[in-house]
Design an enzyme around this catalytic site. Structure first.
Site, short mmCIF file in Angstrom:
data_model
loop_
_atom_site.label_atom_id
_atom_site.label_comp_id
_atom_site.label_asym_id
_atom_site.label_seq_id
_atom_site.Cartn_x
_atom_site.Cartn_y
_atom_site.Cartn_z
NE ARG A 59 -2.97 0.39 3.34
CZ ARG A 59 -2.44 0.90 4.45
NH1 ARG A 59 -1.96 2.13 4.46
NH2 ARG A 59 -2.37 0.17 5.55
CE1 TYR A 112 -18.18 8.05 -15.74
CE2 TYR A 112 -16.84 8.17 -13.77
CZ TYR A 112 -17.70 7.47 -14.60
OH TYR A 112 -18.07 6.19 -14.26
CG ASP A 184 -10.11 13.39 -15.91
OD1 ASP A 184 -9.42 12.79 -16.76
OD2 ASP A 184 -11.05 12.86 -15.29
CE LYS A 209 -13.10 5.11 -18.83
NZ LYS A 209 -12.97 5.01 -17.41
N1 LCS Z 1 -12.40 10.67 -15.62
C1 LCS Z 1 -12.99 10.51 -16.82
C2 LCS Z 1 -12.83 11.57 -17.85
C3 LCS Z 1 -13.75 9.36 -17.06
O1 LCS Z 1 -14.31 9.23 -18.25
C4 LCS Z 1 -13.88 8.39 -16.02
C5 LCS Z 1 -14.67 7.17 -16.22
C6 LCS Z 1 -13.27 8.62 -14.79
C7 LCS Z 1 -12.52 9.77 -14.63
C8 LCS Z 1 -13.35 7.64 -13.67
O2 LCS Z 1 -12.47 6.60 -13.91
P1 LCS Z 1 -12.65 5.10 -13.36
O3 LCS Z 1 -12.82 5.22 -11.88
O4 LCS Z 1 -13.83 4.52 -14.02
O5 LCS Z 1 -11.35 4.46 -13.73
N2 LCS Z 1 -15.48 7.20 -17.36
C9 LCS Z 1 -16.33 6.27 -17.73
C10 LCS Z 1 -17.19 6.43 -18.83
O6 LCS Z 1 -17.31 7.44 -19.51
N3 LCS Z 1 -17.86 5.31 -18.99
O7 LCS Z 1 -17.60 4.39 -18.00
C11 LCS Z 1 -16.57 4.94 -17.13
#
Ligand code: LCS
Length: 402
Positions: A59, A112, A184, A209
Protein backbone atom coordinates in the site's frame (compact mmCIF):
# COMPACT_ATOMS: atom_id res chain seq x y z
CA UNK A 1 14.55 8.03 -15.66
CA UNK A 2 17.00 10.66 -16.84
CA UNK A 3 18.58 8.57 -19.64
CA UNK A 4 15.21 8.78 -21.48
CA UNK A 5 15.04 12.56 -21.28
CA UNK A 6 16.18 13.18 -24.84
CA UNK A 7 14.11 10.43 -26.43
CA UNK A 8 11.11 11.17 -28.66
CA UNK A 9 7.70 10.56 -27.06
CA UNK A 10 7.02 7.24 -28.81
CA UNK A 11 10.42 5.91 -27.70
CA UNK A 12 9.70 7.09 -24.16
CA UNK A 13 6.47 5.05 -24.21
CA UNK A 14 8.57 1.93 -24.61
CA UNK A 15 11.49 2.72 -22.31
CA UNK A 16 10.07 4.82 -19.46
CA UNK A 17 9.98 3.40 -15.98
CA UNK A 18 12.23 0.46 -16.77
CA UNK A 19 15.15 -0.15 -14.38
CA UNK A 20 17.55 -2.99 -13.66
CA UNK A 21 16.08 -6.08 -12.01
CA UNK A 22 17.58 -9.39 -10.87
CA UNK A 23 18.20 -11.78 -13.84
CA UNK A 24 17.97 -8.89 -16.34
CA UNK A 25 14.33 -9.02 -17.50
CA UNK A 26 13.44 -6.42 -20.16
CA UNK A 27 10.07 -5.77 -18.51
CA UNK A 28 9.59 -5.11 -14.79
CA UNK A 29 8.67 -8.31 -12.91
CA UNK A 30 5.31 -8.49 -11.12
CA UNK A 31 6.14 -8.22 -7.42
CA UNK A 32 2.84 -9.79 -6.37
CA UNK A 33 3.48 -9.46 -2.68
CA UNK A 34 1.69 -7.49 0.00
CA UNK A 35 4.77 -7.05 2.18
CA UNK A 36 8.59 -7.07 2.14
CA UNK A 37 10.99 -8.80 4.55
CA UNK A 38 13.37 -6.61 6.56
CA UNK A 39 17.02 -7.61 6.90
CA UNK A 40 16.86 -6.91 10.63
CA UNK A 41 14.81 -5.08 13.23
CA UNK A 42 17.15 -2.10 12.79
CA UNK A 43 16.64 -2.18 9.00
CA UNK A 44 12.82 -2.23 9.44
CA UNK A 45 12.99 0.71 11.83
CA UNK A 46 15.23 2.71 9.49
CA UNK A 47 12.85 2.10 6.55
CA UNK A 48 9.95 3.38 8.62
CA UNK A 49 11.95 6.43 9.69
CA UNK A 50 12.76 7.12 6.03
CA UNK A 51 16.50 6.81 6.70
CA UNK A 52 16.91 3.77 4.41
CA UNK A 53 15.64 3.28 0.85
CA UNK A 54 13.46 0.23 0.24
CA UNK A 55 10.06 -1.37 0.37
CA UNK A 56 7.87 -2.01 3.41
CA UNK A 57 4.28 -2.76 2.41
CA UNK A 58 2.58 -2.63 -1.02
CA UNK A 59 0.00 0.00 0.00
CA UNK A 60 3.00 2.29 0.62
CA UNK A 61 5.33 1.36 -2.25
CA UNK A 62 5.97 -1.61 -4.58
CA UNK A 63 8.58 -1.94 -7.35
CA UNK A 64 6.08 -2.96 -10.08
CA UNK A 65 3.78 -0.07 -9.21
CA UNK A 66 6.70 2.34 -8.93
CA UNK A 67 7.94 1.37 -12.42
CA UNK A 68 4.54 2.19 -13.97
CA UNK A 69 4.26 5.41 -11.92
CA UNK A 70 7.69 6.56 -13.13
CA UNK A 71 6.69 5.82 -16.71
CA UNK A 72 3.47 7.87 -16.56
CA UNK A 73 5.20 10.75 -14.73
CA UNK A 74 7.83 10.84 -17.45
CA UNK A 75 5.29 10.72 -20.30
CA UNK A 76 3.29 13.56 -18.73
CA UNK A 77 6.47 15.60 -18.17
CA UNK A 78 5.68 15.65 -14.44
CA UNK A 79 7.75 14.99 -11.35
CA UNK A 80 6.27 11.85 -9.76
CA UNK A 81 3.03 9.88 -9.99
CA UNK A 82 0.75 7.89 -7.70
CA UNK A 83 -1.02 4.80 -9.02
CA UNK A 84 -4.60 4.48 -7.80
CA UNK A 85 -7.22 1.73 -7.77
CA UNK A 86 -9.44 3.64 -10.24
CA UNK A 87 -9.83 7.04 -11.83
CA UNK A 88 -12.35 7.88 -9.10
CA UNK A 89 -9.79 6.89 -6.42
CA UNK A 90 -7.34 9.33 -8.03
CA UNK A 91 -9.95 12.10 -8.16
CA UNK A 92 -11.15 11.60 -4.57
CA UNK A 93 -7.57 11.45 -3.26
CA UNK A 94 -6.70 14.74 -4.98
CA UNK A 95 -9.85 16.49 -3.71
CA UNK A 96 -9.50 15.22 -0.15
CA UNK A 97 -5.81 16.14 -0.04
CA UNK A 98 -6.27 19.67 -1.32
CA UNK A 99 -9.56 20.80 0.21
CA UNK A 100 -10.81 21.51 3.71
CA UNK A 101 -14.11 22.65 5.22
CA UNK A 102 -15.03 26.16 4.06
CA UNK A 103 -13.21 25.86 0.71
CA UNK A 104 -14.80 26.21 -2.71
CA UNK A 105 -14.23 24.42 -6.05
CA UNK A 106 -14.95 25.61 -9.57
CA UNK A 107 -15.59 22.63 -11.84
CA UNK A 108 -16.46 22.11 -15.52
CA UNK A 109 -20.17 21.49 -16.08
CA UNK A 110 -19.39 18.70 -18.49
CA UNK A 111 -17.41 16.12 -16.50
CA UNK A 112 -17.74 12.39 -15.92
CA UNK A 113 -21.03 11.96 -13.99
CA UNK A 114 -19.59 10.48 -10.74
CA UNK A 115 -16.95 13.25 -10.60
CA UNK A 116 -19.72 15.84 -10.52
CA UNK A 117 -21.69 13.79 -7.99
CA UNK A 118 -18.61 13.44 -5.76
CA UNK A 119 -18.02 17.20 -5.75
CA UNK A 120 -21.68 18.15 -5.53
CA UNK A 121 -23.08 15.56 -3.12
CA UNK A 122 -20.15 14.17 -1.13
CA UNK A 123 -17.84 17.15 -0.64
CA UNK A 124 -20.87 19.29 0.30
CA UNK A 125 -21.27 17.08 3.42
CA UNK A 126 -17.91 18.46 4.57
CA UNK A 127 -18.91 22.08 3.91
CA UNK A 128 -16.97 22.38 0.67
CA UNK A 129 -18.88 24.48 -1.86
CA UNK A 130 -18.82 24.16 -5.64
CA UNK A 131 -19.80 26.00 -8.81
CA UNK A 132 -20.22 24.16 -12.12
CA UNK A 133 -19.43 26.32 -15.11
CA UNK A 134 -19.00 26.23 -18.88
CA UNK A 135 -15.23 26.11 -18.47
CA UNK A 136 -14.75 26.29 -22.25
CA UNK A 137 -15.64 29.98 -21.84
CA UNK A 138 -12.78 31.33 -19.70
CA UNK A 139 -14.83 34.29 -18.42
CA UNK A 140 -17.33 31.83 -16.91
CA UNK A 141 -14.55 30.35 -14.76
CA UNK A 142 -13.48 33.82 -13.70
CA UNK A 143 -17.03 34.82 -12.76
CA UNK A 144 -17.41 31.75 -10.52
CA UNK A 145 -14.18 32.27 -8.54
CA UNK A 146 -14.77 33.31 -4.91
CA UNK A 147 -12.27 34.41 -2.24
CA UNK A 148 -12.37 30.84 -0.84
CA UNK A 149 -11.89 29.07 -4.21
CA UNK A 150 -8.93 26.76 -3.72
CA UNK A 151 -9.22 24.55 -6.73
CA UNK A 152 -10.34 24.63 -10.35
CA UNK A 153 -11.16 21.19 -11.74
CA UNK A 154 -11.32 20.64 -15.48
CA UNK A 155 -11.72 17.89 -18.05
CA UNK A 156 -10.61 18.81 -21.56
CA UNK A 157 -11.93 17.52 -23.89
CA UNK A 158 -14.78 16.90 -21.47
CA UNK A 159 -16.91 13.81 -21.01
CA UNK A 160 -19.31 13.66 -22.86
CA UNK A 161 -19.67 17.11 -24.51
CA UNK A 162 -16.11 17.11 -25.91
CA UNK A 163 -15.90 20.75 -24.85
CA UNK A 164 -12.39 22.20 -24.81
CA UNK A 165 -11.09 24.45 -22.03
CA UNK A 166 -8.13 26.78 -22.61
CA UNK A 167 -5.58 25.28 -20.20
CA UNK A 168 -3.18 28.21 -20.19
CA UNK A 169 -5.95 30.75 -19.52
CA UNK A 170 -7.43 28.55 -16.76
CA UNK A 171 -4.00 28.06 -15.13
CA UNK A 172 -3.35 31.82 -15.17
CA UNK A 173 -6.75 32.48 -13.60
CA UNK A 174 -6.20 29.84 -10.93
CA UNK A 175 -2.78 31.19 -9.97
CA UNK A 176 -3.91 34.82 -9.98
CA UNK A 177 -6.49 33.76 -7.38
CA UNK A 178 -4.18 31.55 -5.28
CA UNK A 179 -5.96 28.42 -6.43
CA UNK A 180 -4.66 25.23 -8.04
CA UNK A 181 -5.67 23.88 -11.44
CA UNK A 182 -6.34 20.13 -11.61
CA UNK A 183 -6.85 18.60 -15.05
CA UNK A 184 -8.32 15.21 -15.90
CA UNK A 185 -6.34 14.31 -19.04
CA UNK A 186 -8.11 10.99 -19.64
CA UNK A 187 -9.59 11.85 -23.05
CA UNK A 188 -6.29 12.92 -24.63
CA UNK A 189 -3.52 11.04 -22.81
CA UNK A 190 0.00 12.53 -22.72
CA UNK A 191 0.51 11.32 -26.30
CA UNK A 192 -1.73 14.19 -27.45
CA UNK A 193 -1.80 16.71 -24.59
CA UNK A 194 0.63 17.44 -21.78
CA UNK A 195 -1.16 19.87 -19.44
CA UNK A 196 1.95 20.69 -17.34
CA UNK A 197 3.27 22.63 -20.36
CA UNK A 198 0.39 25.07 -19.87
CA UNK A 199 0.93 25.66 -16.16
CA UNK A 200 -1.48 23.04 -14.78
CA UNK A 201 -0.65 21.97 -11.19
CA UNK A 202 -1.93 18.40 -11.06
CA UNK A 203 -2.78 15.99 -13.87
CA UNK A 204 -4.85 12.89 -13.30
CA UNK A 205 -6.24 10.06 -15.38
CA UNK A 206 -8.59 7.20 -15.41
CA UNK A 207 -5.96 4.72 -16.66
CA UNK A 208 -8.89 2.37 -17.31
CA UNK A 209 -9.06 4.22 -20.62
CA UNK A 210 -6.36 5.16 -23.16
CA UNK A 211 -3.30 4.68 -20.93
CA UNK A 212 -4.00 0.98 -20.46
CA UNK A 213 -5.95 0.85 -23.69
CA UNK A 214 -7.21 -2.74 -23.61
CA UNK A 215 -10.41 -2.61 -21.52
CA UNK A 216 -9.04 -5.13 -19.02
CA UNK A 217 -8.01 -2.92 -16.07
CA UNK A 218 -9.66 -0.39 -13.76
CA UNK A 219 -7.01 2.06 -12.53
CA UNK A 220 -6.15 5.70 -12.05
CA UNK A 221 -3.13 7.94 -11.60
CA UNK A 222 -2.22 11.32 -10.13
CA UNK A 223 0.82 13.16 -11.51
CA UNK A 224 2.39 16.02 -9.56
CA UNK A 225 4.87 18.62 -10.75
CA UNK A 226 6.89 18.83 -7.54
CA UNK A 227 8.05 16.81 -4.54
CA UNK A 228 6.12 18.61 -1.80
CA UNK A 229 2.78 17.98 -3.49
CA UNK A 230 3.80 14.39 -4.23
CA UNK A 231 4.61 13.69 -0.57
CA UNK A 232 1.35 15.27 0.58
CA UNK A 233 -0.65 13.14 -1.88
CA UNK A 234 1.30 9.98 -1.03
CA UNK A 235 0.52 10.38 2.65
CA UNK A 236 -3.21 10.81 2.04
CA UNK A 237 -3.36 8.01 -0.57
CA UNK A 238 -1.68 5.70 1.91
CA UNK A 239 -4.27 6.63 4.52
CA UNK A 240 -7.30 6.44 2.20
CA UNK A 241 -5.92 3.22 0.74
CA UNK A 242 -7.11 3.49 -2.87
CA UNK A 243 -3.85 2.22 -4.36
CA UNK A 244 -3.41 0.24 -7.57
CA UNK A 245 -2.23 -3.37 -7.27
CA UNK A 246 0.95 -4.81 -8.83
CA UNK A 247 -0.76 -6.90 -11.53
CA UNK A 248 -2.87 -4.01 -12.83
CA UNK A 249 0.25 -1.82 -12.78
CA UNK A 250 2.04 -4.40 -14.90
CA UNK A 251 -0.83 -4.42 -17.42
CA UNK A 252 -0.98 -0.62 -17.62
CA UNK A 253 2.80 -0.42 -18.05
CA UNK A 254 2.50 -2.94 -20.89
CA UNK A 255 -0.30 -0.86 -22.45
CA UNK A 256 1.82 2.31 -22.30
CA UNK A 257 4.33 0.84 -24.75
CA UNK A 258 1.82 1.13 -27.60
CA UNK A 259 0.18 4.37 -26.41
CA UNK A 260 1.69 6.51 -29.14
CA UNK A 261 0.74 4.21 -32.04
CA UNK A 262 -2.69 3.52 -30.60
CA UNK A 263 -3.46 7.22 -30.18
CA UNK A 264 -2.36 7.95 -33.73
CA UNK A 265 -4.81 5.34 -35.05
CA UNK A 266 -7.61 6.49 -32.70
CA UNK A 267 -7.17 10.02 -34.10
CA UNK A 268 -7.10 8.92 -37.75
CA UNK A 269 -10.19 6.75 -37.37
CA UNK A 270 -12.14 9.27 -35.31
CA UNK A 271 -11.45 12.10 -37.77
CA UNK A 272 -12.83 10.03 -40.66
CA UNK A 273 -15.85 8.91 -38.64
CA UNK A 274 -16.59 12.45 -37.44
CA UNK A 275 -16.52 13.65 -41.06
CA UNK A 276 -18.72 10.73 -42.12
CA UNK A 277 -21.23 11.60 -39.37
CA UNK A 278 -21.11 15.31 -40.18
CA UNK A 279 -22.11 14.59 -43.76
CA UNK A 280 -24.79 12.01 -42.92
CA UNK A 281 -28.40 12.96 -43.57
CA UNK A 282 -29.54 11.20 -40.33
CA UNK A 283 -27.23 13.19 -38.07
CA UNK A 284 -28.34 16.39 -36.32
CA UNK A 285 -24.97 17.47 -34.94
CA UNK A 286 -21.48 16.09 -34.20
CA UNK A 287 -18.91 17.20 -31.61
CA UNK A 288 -15.29 16.27 -32.34
CA UNK A 289 -12.20 18.42 -31.66
CA UNK A 290 -10.98 17.78 -35.23
CA UNK A 291 -14.02 19.33 -36.89
CA UNK A 292 -13.59 23.00 -37.76
CA UNK A 293 -17.10 23.75 -36.46
CA UNK A 294 -16.04 22.83 -32.91
CA UNK A 295 -16.49 26.08 -30.93
CA UNK A 296 -12.96 25.84 -29.47
CA UNK A 297 -11.23 24.30 -32.48
CA UNK A 298 -8.46 26.93 -32.34
CA UNK A 299 -7.87 26.42 -28.60
CA UNK A 300 -7.57 22.69 -29.29
CA UNK A 301 -4.89 23.30 -31.94
CA UNK A 302 -2.90 25.30 -29.37
CA UNK A 303 -2.89 22.62 -26.69
CA UNK A 304 -3.24 19.17 -28.23
CA UNK A 305 -1.29 17.54 -31.03
CA UNK A 306 -4.10 15.22 -32.18
CA UNK A 307 -7.86 15.33 -31.77
CA UNK A 308 -8.39 12.05 -29.91
CA UNK A 309 -10.79 9.15 -30.26
CA UNK A 310 -13.97 10.48 -28.63
CA UNK A 311 -17.00 11.70 -30.58
CA UNK A 312 -20.45 12.76 -29.42
CA UNK A 313 -23.38 13.12 -31.80
CA UNK A 314 -27.13 13.26 -31.99
CA UNK A 315 -29.36 11.73 -34.62
CA UNK A 316 -32.27 13.61 -36.17
CA UNK A 317 -34.75 11.22 -34.54
CA UNK A 318 -33.38 12.04 -31.03
CA UNK A 319 -33.21 9.33 -28.39
CA UNK A 320 -35.43 6.83 -30.28
CA UNK A 321 -33.16 6.93 -33.31
CA UNK A 322 -30.06 6.67 -31.09
CA UNK A 323 -31.57 3.67 -29.35
CA UNK A 324 -32.16 1.95 -32.70
CA UNK A 325 -28.52 2.54 -33.66
CA UNK A 326 -27.22 1.27 -30.30
CA UNK A 327 -29.39 -1.84 -30.55
CA UNK A 328 -28.31 -2.63 -34.10
CA UNK A 329 -24.55 -2.08 -34.19
CA UNK A 330 -22.58 -5.30 -34.46
CA UNK A 331 -18.88 -4.38 -34.50
CA UNK A 332 -19.29 -1.35 -32.23
CA UNK A 333 -20.16 -2.67 -28.78
CA UNK A 334 -22.85 -1.16 -26.58
CA UNK A 335 -20.86 -0.57 -23.39
CA UNK A 336 -19.68 2.23 -21.13
CA UNK A 337 -16.00 3.08 -20.63
CA UNK A 338 -13.77 4.27 -23.45
CA UNK A 339 -10.24 4.45 -24.74
CA UNK A 340 -9.76 0.79 -25.58
CA UNK A 341 -8.75 -0.76 -28.89
CA UNK A 342 -12.38 -1.74 -29.53
CA UNK A 343 -15.07 0.75 -30.59
CA UNK A 344 -17.70 1.33 -27.91
CA UNK A 345 -21.00 3.18 -28.14
CA UNK A 346 -23.17 4.36 -25.25
CA UNK A 347 -25.92 6.74 -24.15
CA UNK A 348 -24.69 9.23 -21.49
CA UNK A 349 -28.14 10.40 -20.29
CA UNK A 350 -29.20 6.88 -19.20
CA UNK A 351 -25.73 5.51 -18.44
CA UNK A 352 -22.48 7.36 -17.56
CA UNK A 353 -24.15 10.67 -16.72
CA UNK A 354 -27.36 9.38 -15.12
CA UNK A 355 -26.14 10.19 -11.59
CA UNK A 356 -25.79 13.92 -12.40
CA UNK A 357 -29.55 14.31 -12.65
CA UNK A 358 -31.65 15.75 -15.51
CA UNK A 359 -31.16 19.39 -14.55
CA UNK A 360 -27.34 19.25 -14.44
CA UNK A 361 -27.33 17.33 -17.72
CA UNK A 362 -29.53 19.93 -19.39
CA UNK A 363 -27.33 22.72 -18.10
CA UNK A 364 -24.22 20.97 -19.47
CA UNK A 365 -25.89 20.46 -22.86
CA UNK A 366 -26.07 16.66 -22.47
CA UNK A 367 -29.24 16.08 -24.46
CA UNK A 368 -31.39 12.97 -24.08
CA UNK A 369 -30.50 12.04 -27.67
CA UNK A 370 -26.71 12.36 -27.35
CA UNK A 371 -24.77 9.24 -28.29
CA UNK A 372 -21.09 8.86 -27.40
CA UNK A 373 -18.66 6.90 -29.50
CA UNK A 374 -15.23 5.76 -28.31
CA UNK A 375 -13.55 5.05 -31.62
CA UNK A 376 -11.29 2.01 -31.53
CA UNK A 377 -8.38 1.04 -33.72
CA UNK A 378 -10.20 -1.42 -35.99
CA UNK A 379 -10.10 -0.76 -39.73
CA UNK A 380 -12.16 2.42 -40.10
CA UNK A 381 -14.08 1.00 -43.08
CA UNK A 382 -15.52 -1.71 -40.83
CA UNK A 383 -16.61 0.81 -38.20
CA UNK A 384 -18.30 3.06 -40.77
CA UNK A 385 -19.96 0.09 -42.46
CA UNK A 386 -21.32 -1.03 -39.09
CA UNK A 387 -22.69 2.44 -38.28
CA UNK A 388 -24.18 2.71 -41.77
CA UNK A 389 -26.11 -0.55 -41.48
CA UNK A 390 -27.42 0.59 -38.06
CA UNK A 391 -28.46 3.99 -39.54
CA UNK A 392 -30.28 2.08 -42.29
CA UNK A 393 -32.38 0.46 -39.55
CA UNK A 394 -33.44 3.92 -38.37
CA UNK A 395 -34.53 4.75 -41.93
CA UNK A 396 -36.40 1.42 -42.20
CA UNK A 397 -38.26 2.15 -38.95
CA UNK A 398 -39.18 5.64 -40.14
CA UNK A 399 -40.41 4.30 -43.47
CA UNK A 400 -42.46 1.62 -41.70
CA UNK A 401 -44.15 4.37 -39.63
CA UNK A 402 -45.30 6.32 -42.70
N1 LCS B 1 -12.40 10.67 -15.62
C1 LCS B 1 -12.99 10.51 -16.82
C2 LCS B 1 -12.83 11.57 -17.85
C3 LCS B 1 -13.75 9.36 -17.06
O1 LCS B 1 -14.31 9.23 -18.25
C4 LCS B 1 -13.88 8.39 -16.02
C5 LCS B 1 -14.67 7.17 -16.22
C6 LCS B 1 -13.27 8.62 -14.79
C7 LCS B 1 -12.52 9.77 -14.63
C8 LCS B 1 -13.35 7.64 -13.67
O2 LCS B 1 -12.47 6.60 -13.91
P1 LCS B 1 -12.65 5.10 -13.36
O3 LCS B 1 -12.82 5.22 -11.88
O4 LCS B 1 -13.83 4.52 -14.02
O5 LCS B 1 -11.35 4.46 -13.73
N2 LCS B 1 -15.48 7.20 -17.36
C9 LCS B 1 -16.33 6.27 -17.73
C10 LCS B 1 -17.19 6.43 -18.83
O6 LCS B 1 -17.31 7.44 -19.51
N3 LCS B 1 -17.86 5.31 -18.99
O7 LCS B 1 -17.60 4.39 -18.00
C11 LCS B 1 -16.57 4.94 -17.13
Amino acid sequence: MSQNKNLQFDSKCIHSGISEYEFGPVVPPIYQTSTFKFESAEHGASLFKGEAEGYIYTRMKNPTIEAMENAVAELEGGHKALGCASGMAAISTVLITLLKAGDHVVCSKSVYGPTMTLIHSVLSKFNIGAAFVDSDITEEIEKAIKPNTKLIYIETPANPMISITDLEAAANLAHKNNALLVVDNTFMSPALQQPFKFGVDIVLHSMTKFLNGHADVVAGIIVTREEEMYLMMRKVLNQLGGVIDPFNSFLVHRGLKTLSVRMQRHCENAQLIAEYLENHSNVKWVRYPGLKNHPNYQVGLKQHSGHGGMISFELKGGFKAGETVMNNVKLCQLAVSLGGVETLIQHPASMTHLSMGAEARKSAGITEGLVRLSVGIENVKDIIEDLEQAFEKVKEKETAKV
